[in-house]
Design a protein around this motif. Sequence first.
Motif, PDB file in Angstrom:
ATOM      1  N   ARG A 119     -19.748  47.243 -30.031  1.00  0.00           N
ATOM      2  CA  ARG A 119     -18.634  46.318 -29.585  1.00  0.00           C
ATOM      3  C   ARG A 119     -18.741  45.429 -28.545  1.00  0.00           C
ATOM      4  N   GLU A 120     -19.744  45.546 -27.735  1.00  0.00           N
ATOM      5  CA  GLU A 120     -20.255  44.464 -26.658  1.00  0.00           C
ATOM      6  C   GLU A 120     -20.248  42.991 -27.500  1.00  0.00           C
ATOM      7  N   PRO A 121     -21.123  42.878 -28.616  1.00  0.00           N
ATOM      8  CA  PRO A 121     -21.513  41.541 -29.396  1.00  0.00           C
ATOM      9  C   PRO A 121     -20.138  41.145 -30.076  1.00  0.00           C
ATOM     10  N   LEU A 122     -19.205  42.180 -30.545  1.00  0.00           N
ATOM     11  CA  LEU A 122     -17.998  41.561 -30.955  1.00  0.00           C
ATOM     12  C   LEU A 122     -17.117  40.979 -30.184  1.00  0.00           C
ATOM     13  N   ALA A 123     -17.205  41.839 -28.650  1.00  0.00           N
ATOM     14  CA  ALA A 123     -16.324  40.986 -27.633  1.00  0.00           C
ATOM     15  C   ALA A 123     -16.450  39.764 -27.343  1.00  0.00           C
ATOM     16  N   ARG A 124     -17.847  39.574 -27.086  1.00  0.00           N
ATOM     17  CA  ARG A 124     -18.282  38.149 -26.954  1.00  0.00           C
ATOM     18  C   ARG A 124     -18.044  37.117 -27.963  1.00  0.00           C
ATOM     19  N   LYS A 125     -18.176  37.560 -29.243  1.00  0.00           N
ATOM     20  CA  LYS A 125     -17.899  36.587 -30.346  1.00  0.00           C
ATOM     21  C   LYS A 125     -16.467  36.314 -30.420  1.00  0.00           C
ATOM     22  N   LEU A 126     -15.573  37.341 -30.158  1.00  0.00           N
ATOM     23  CA  LEU A 126     -14.071  37.056 -30.151  1.00  0.00           C
ATOM     24  C   LEU A 126     -13.664  36.247 -29.014  1.00  0.00           C
ATOM     25  N   ARG A 127     -14.483  36.339 -27.712  1.00  0.00           N
ATOM     26  CA  ARG A 127     -14.154  35.487 -26.600  1.00  0.00           C
ATOM     27  C   ARG A 127     -14.452  34.072 -26.993  1.00  0.00           C
ATOM     28  N   GLU A 128     -15.787  33.949 -27.718  1.00  0.00           N
ATOM     29  CA  GLU A 128     -16.175  32.396 -28.149  1.00  0.00           C
ATOM     30  C   GLU A 128     -15.719  31.787 -29.113  1.00  0.00           C
ATOM     31  N   THR A 129     -15.246  32.502 -29.995  1.00  0.00           N
ATOM     32  CA  THR A 129     -14.654  32.008 -31.362  1.00  0.00           C
ATOM     33  C   THR A 129     -13.005  31.682 -31.308  1.00  0.00           C
ATOM     34  N   CYS A 130     -12.393  32.785 -30.966  1.00  0.00           N
ATOM     35  CA  CYS A 130     -10.952  32.959 -30.657  1.00  0.00           C
ATOM     36  C   CYS A 130     -10.522  32.506 -29.445  1.00  0.00           C
ATOM     37  N   GLY A 131     -11.199  32.534 -28.289  1.00  0.00           N
ATOM     38  CA  GLY A 131     -10.497  32.335 -26.947  1.00  0.00           C
ATOM     39  C   GLY A 131      -9.824  33.369 -26.532  1.00  0.00           C
ATOM     40  N   CYS A 132      -9.965  34.505 -27.098  1.00  0.00           N
ATOM     41  CA  CYS A 132      -9.075  35.685 -26.503  1.00  0.00           C
ATOM     42  C   CYS A 132      -9.461  36.653 -25.194  1.00  0.00           C
ATOM     43  N   GLU A 133      -8.401  37.196 -24.766  1.00  0.00           N
ATOM     44  CA  GLU A 133      -8.914  38.325 -23.912  1.00  0.00           C
ATOM     45  C   GLU A 133      -9.324  39.595 -24.484  1.00  0.00           C
ATOM     46  N   VAL A 134     -10.366  39.889 -24.058  1.00  0.00           N
ATOM     47  CA  VAL A 134     -11.135  41.240 -24.796  1.00  0.00           C
ATOM     48  C   VAL A 134     -11.409  42.172 -23.731  1.00  0.00           C
ATOM     49  N   SER A 135     -11.163  43.301 -24.061  1.00  0.00           N
ATOM     50  CA  SER A 135     -11.526  44.584 -23.192  1.00  0.00           C
ATOM     51  C   SER A 135     -12.279  45.413 -23.871  1.00  0.00           C
ATOM     52  N   LEU A 136     -12.984  46.522 -23.246  1.00  0.00           N
ATOM     53  CA  LEU A 136     -13.604  47.789 -24.286  1.00  0.00           C
ATOM     54  C   LEU A 136     -12.780  48.820 -23.573  1.00  0.00           C
ATOM     55  N   ALA A 137     -12.291  49.731 -24.405  1.00  0.00           N
ATOM     56  CA  ALA A 137     -11.409  50.834 -24.077  1.00  0.00           C
ATOM     57  C   ALA A 137     -12.453  51.902 -23.431  1.00  0.00           C
ATOM     58  N   GLN A 138     -12.052  52.678 -22.478  1.00  0.00           N
ATOM     59  CA  GLN A 138     -12.992  53.649 -21.653  1.00  0.00           C
ATOM     60  C   GLN A 138     -11.934  54.956 -21.778  1.00  0.00           C
ATOM     61  N   PRO A 139     -12.690  56.171 -21.970  1.00  0.00           N
ATOM     62  CA  PRO A 139     -11.929  57.222 -21.797  1.00  0.00           C
ATOM     63  C   PRO A 139     -11.160  57.510 -20.843  1.00  0.00           C
ATOM     64  N   GLY A 140      -9.989  57.908 -21.131  1.00  0.00           N
ATOM     65  CA  GLY A 140      -8.998  58.059 -19.906  1.00  0.00           C
ATOM     66  C   GLY A 140      -8.208  56.948 -19.369  1.00  0.00           C
ATOM     67  N   ALA A 141      -8.889  55.638 -19.566  1.00  0.00           N
ATOM     68  CA  ALA A 141      -8.261  54.604 -19.179  1.00  0.00           C
ATOM     69  C   ALA A 141      -6.791  54.045 -19.864  1.00  0.00           C
ATOM     70  N   SER A 142      -6.031  53.208 -19.225  1.00  0.00           N
ATOM     71  CA  SER A 142      -4.828  52.784 -19.690  1.00  0.00           C
ATOM     72  C   SER A 142      -4.864  51.218 -19.780  1.00  0.00           C
ATOM     73  N   VAL A 143      -3.863  50.971 -20.690  1.00  0.00           N
ATOM     74  CA  VAL A 143      -3.602  49.515 -20.546  1.00  0.00           C
ATOM     75  C   VAL A 143      -2.277  49.174 -20.795  1.00  0.00           C
ATOM     76  N   GLU A 144      -1.467  47.903 -20.277  1.00  0.00           N
ATOM     77  CA  GLU A 144      -0.023  48.039 -20.379  1.00  0.00           C
ATOM     78  C   GLU A 144      -0.018  47.005 -21.238  1.00  0.00           C
ATOM     79  N   VAL A 145       1.176  47.108 -22.173  1.00  0.00           N
ATOM     80  CA  VAL A 145       1.578  46.200 -23.409  1.00  0.00           C
ATOM     81  C   VAL A 145       2.678  45.321 -22.896  1.00  0.00           C
TER      82      VAL A 145
END
Length: 463
Positions: A437-463
């Motif tokens: 997933r780390e290479p995919l995150a880099r590729k998404l940032r480079e080619t799509c210019g989007c914000e990317v994070s890697l899910a961590q066990p027990g962590a939360s994100v707001e939508v």
Amino acid sequence: MRVTFHGAAGEVTGSCHLVEANGHRILLDCGLVQGREEDEGRNAEPFPFRVEDIDAVVLSHAHIDHAGRLPLLVKRGYRGPIWTHPATADLLRIMLADSAALAEADANYANRHRAPGQPEARPLYTQRDVIDTLKQVRVLEYDVVREIAAGVRVRLSDAGHILGSAIVELWGNGSEAMKARKLVFSGDLGLRGIPILRNPTLIPDADLVMMESTYGDRPHRDRGATVQELGEIFARAREEGGNVLIPAFAVGRTQEILYWFAKHYDDWQLGRWRIFLDSPMAVKVLDVYNRHTRLFDADASRVWVSHPHPFRLPNLRLTAEVAQSQEINAIKGGAIIIAGSGMCTGGRIRHHLRQNLGRRNAHVVFVGYQAAGTLGRRLVDGATQVRLFGEDIRVNAQVHTVGGLSAHADQPELLHWYGGFRERPPVVLVHGEDRAREPLARKLRETCGCEVSLAQPGASVEV
């Protein structure tokens, strides 16, 4: 809306994500953790949320790493609906019953061999728990918007991964100060152009995308070249006089293999082989596929009315009974044996490996992902010796990894699917090891210019 990751965050099994929206708690998937013994031990741990607080479950598909803990959830008190596609509901009956049977068999084996004073082993859940779970399943067809809790709506779209697999769109109504928020959970995505299934649906909009990343670090080998390689393996094995073992997942991979067998029956001279589908679960799954042909792509629809039919090859033997499976062990050559489990973590394939791994003319063909810690992963990584049924087995057989038959989208296909969003919503990558997933995150940032994070066990994100 808030999402908390309780599984498949930095790994490819145990999918489980908690969504809080409009005062309700929705669980996306509830899968088994698979791999090393210590990893699988986590399945028996308490859930990291109050089971009685869950209002609904939405299941993306029937693979056990997404659905395998549902009976445990019910056993521990969940009484709400489990929403999923009708084909997934049909597959779930087979998959969960098999999972319970394996759990009960493992507990019985452990109890027969336990040391004095050692506590009695108990299965994670039983067939009774599976029956209770299936009573709570509610079906939802593709492309239908349904309110599953007050102010929370869901829609399923074809993910093209296995029969009935779904991309989940989930809306939580907003307040006067905030518009409704939309979460898109990819589930497991398939690839465009793979046999039998339709292409994954492109979703135009989202406020947050939870995307799988199993093969986020690489492209798959060309499928045509992969099919050619399969033919070459069979030709070589025939010449050497050995057997071919194919560990295959009962849902998805087995059906595609049989599809290719039908397409290349004469090219590969398959009439000279004895072909065994040695998986009671896979045999039952064939019936489910035949009941849901409306989900097939155009090519598969044509193949299903041609000869030979993929599920009725003239020399295909379906071996449901244990005695029939045991008879295969006496065959020293000329057999193609398709058996579960796909990662060799259980099932009949382990018995066939025990009989064939020591033979230099035997071939073992891996056609799916092998999670870290599994017997399949050790063989793919070149183990020269493995332990099966208390024996150390020398690996003399020829091991092949035929990656082009994966049912998971590779990096180019994941990027293509994300490219279907009109804008560039933020992405959280789930269902992937960090090396993928780390290479995919880099590729998404480079080619799509989007914000990317890697899910961590027990962590939360707001939508």
